[in-house]
Write an enzyme that holds these catalytic residues in place. Sequence first.
Site, mmCIF file in Angstrom:
data_model
loop_
_atom_site.group_PDB
_atom_site.id
_atom_site.type_symbol
_atom_site.label_atom_id
_atom_site.label_comp_id
_atom_site.label_asym_id
_atom_site.label_seq_id
_atom_site.Cartn_x
_atom_site.Cartn_y
_atom_site.Cartn_z
ATOM 1 N N LYS A 4 0.835 -1.202 0.000
ATOM 2 C CA LYS A 4 0.000 0.000 0.000
ATOM 3 C C LYS A 4 0.873 1.257 0.000
ATOM 4 O O LYS A 4 1.804 1.364 0.787
ATOM 5 C CB LYS A 4 -0.929 -0.004 1.221
ATOM 6 C CG LYS A 4 -1.876 -1.198 1.240
ATOM 7 C CD LYS A 4 -2.946 -1.078 2.316
ATOM 8 C CE LYS A 4 -2.407 -1.274 3.707
ATOM 9 N NZ LYS A 4 -3.482 -1.363 4.721
ATOM 10 N N THR A 11 -9.101 9.792 7.420
ATOM 11 C CA THR A 11 -8.423 8.534 7.094
ATOM 12 C C THR A 11 -8.456 7.539 8.249
ATOM 13 O O THR A 11 -7.776 6.517 8.197
ATOM 14 C CB THR A 11 -6.965 8.810 6.706
ATOM 15 O OG1 THR A 11 -6.323 9.535 7.778
ATOM 16 C CG2 THR A 11 -6.883 9.631 5.427
ATOM 17 N N GLY A 45 -9.275 4.493 10.188
ATOM 18 C CA GLY A 45 -9.846 3.194 9.872
ATOM 19 C C GLY A 45 -9.728 2.762 8.433
ATOM 20 O O GLY A 45 -10.374 1.792 8.019
ATOM 21 N N GLY A 101 -7.277 1.245 6.909
ATOM 22 C CA GLY A 101 -6.713 -0.102 6.811
ATOM 23 C C GLY A 101 -7.747 -1.168 7.111
ATOM 24 O O GLY A 101 -7.835 -2.188 6.412
ATOM 25 N N CYS A 102 -8.533 -0.946 8.160
ATOM 26 C CA CYS A 102 -9.614 -1.877 8.505
ATOM 27 C C CYS A 102 -10.611 -1.990 7.355
ATOM 28 O O CYS A 102 -11.067 -3.082 7.005
ATOM 29 C CB CYS A 102 -10.345 -1.397 9.761
ATOM 30 S SG CYS A 102 -9.301 -1.103 11.205
#
Length: 478
Positions: A173, A206, A208, A210-211
Amino acid sequence: MSLNILSIAGSDPSGGAGIQADLKTIAACGGYGMSVITALTAQNTQGVRSVHAIEPEFVGEQLRAVSEDVRIDAVKIGMLSNAAVIAQVADWLAHIEVPVVLDPVMIATSGDSLLDADATAALQQLLPRATVLTPNIDELAALSGQPVPERWEEVIELARQLADRHDVLVVAKGGHLNSSSCPDALVGAYGVLAEYSSPRIDTTHTHGTGCTLSSALATYYAATSDWSQALEMAKSYLAEAISGAASLQVGSGHGPVDHLGALHRAAGSQPGDPMLEWWERIADIRAQIDDLEFIRQLANGTLPRADFDYYINQDALYLRTYAKVLARASEISSDIEAQRFWAIGCTGILDGEMELHRGFLPHFSDTPSETTLNYVNHLSSCTANYSELIAAILPCYWIYQDVGQCLAAASHPEHPYAAWLAEYSSPEFDAATTKAIDLVRAAWRRADAATRQRMWLAFERSSRHELYFFAQAAARVE
């Protein structure tokens, strides 16, 4: 049949990350969300204040209670808090066959650590039990024992090493890089399997992310059985959730993304025409087409005949498959009027457009270019689902109408290609384009969230293929 997605993660009382974000994401992407809570946190958009780990034995009881009763189609793992909890999860995974997306949550968006030292070491033992890992750049460096990478090539290489070491796939990422774009790649032991990039959205919302990405990835994989396609769909979903986050008013720090914004718009709480939204979202593609030297010369009539003949030849080869695709749309449609429309389109190609092409070029080469093959292969890949298929077909109408109108407006009676330009700027083609848009819009309104996402991706891919198709001719001109 519902897709049952299990999230194993911590709780975020502010709702932007953890279990709360996972369940909203799973629902928005078309799945049925279930949860096993591993930790309670006291946090908000400004940071994490404290973490209370759930008793490891109770985490194990939650896992067994769900899996002994409910079919699980995919698992997303997030925050695991300590080594004992990780051991419980690892033991459970050893007795179940299911695709696992492991988001190694070690550092929050705010920069707070969410994993103690013993747990970090134990996490390394859990990695081989996953199917896909989704670390951010800091987590990738921590898992690899290397400095935080600063360039995309370094991110890819660390991801490749991690994939090779643990026999997993890794999503590299680039959201934390200092660049104007946000690249993401699916990486295996031998390198990049798929790579997607999107413009960076300038926002502080931004919390959360990744979750959200990992939950969307697990859900879309359960629907598609294709990690590359699932990543593309998850990335598109996250971008839309981030872009809509400014409308939320949650906290004064790193705000959450708008997980359910697309569903709200679809339900009418934020009215708008999805087709106009799609058209605006490909504005950059349309602008790139308009800027091609091939289009400019075609407009003013200075395009060399050899270059026009090359384009016509490739277009004729493309139309052979395109006619079959329209016939397929007619075949699988459940609506008589739509069946008739797509069938007429197929007949029009065979009886009209192909004859028009032969008027300019009587003899066609039978060798399609790689660009032509890629386009027709994309269309053919969408033929299993009616809604996705007609979304893929739509740019073949809409972009051609848009380009045709611009070219016709610039042409003159002595224009060498006037007959060809007139075909795509006629009232008949305008009416057909309007009908195609209406049919796709109607299919979108009937579709669930996952199908809508696939429709958009099919439309966007076809739009890019239109650009590439024109660009192959432009390369000859330039």
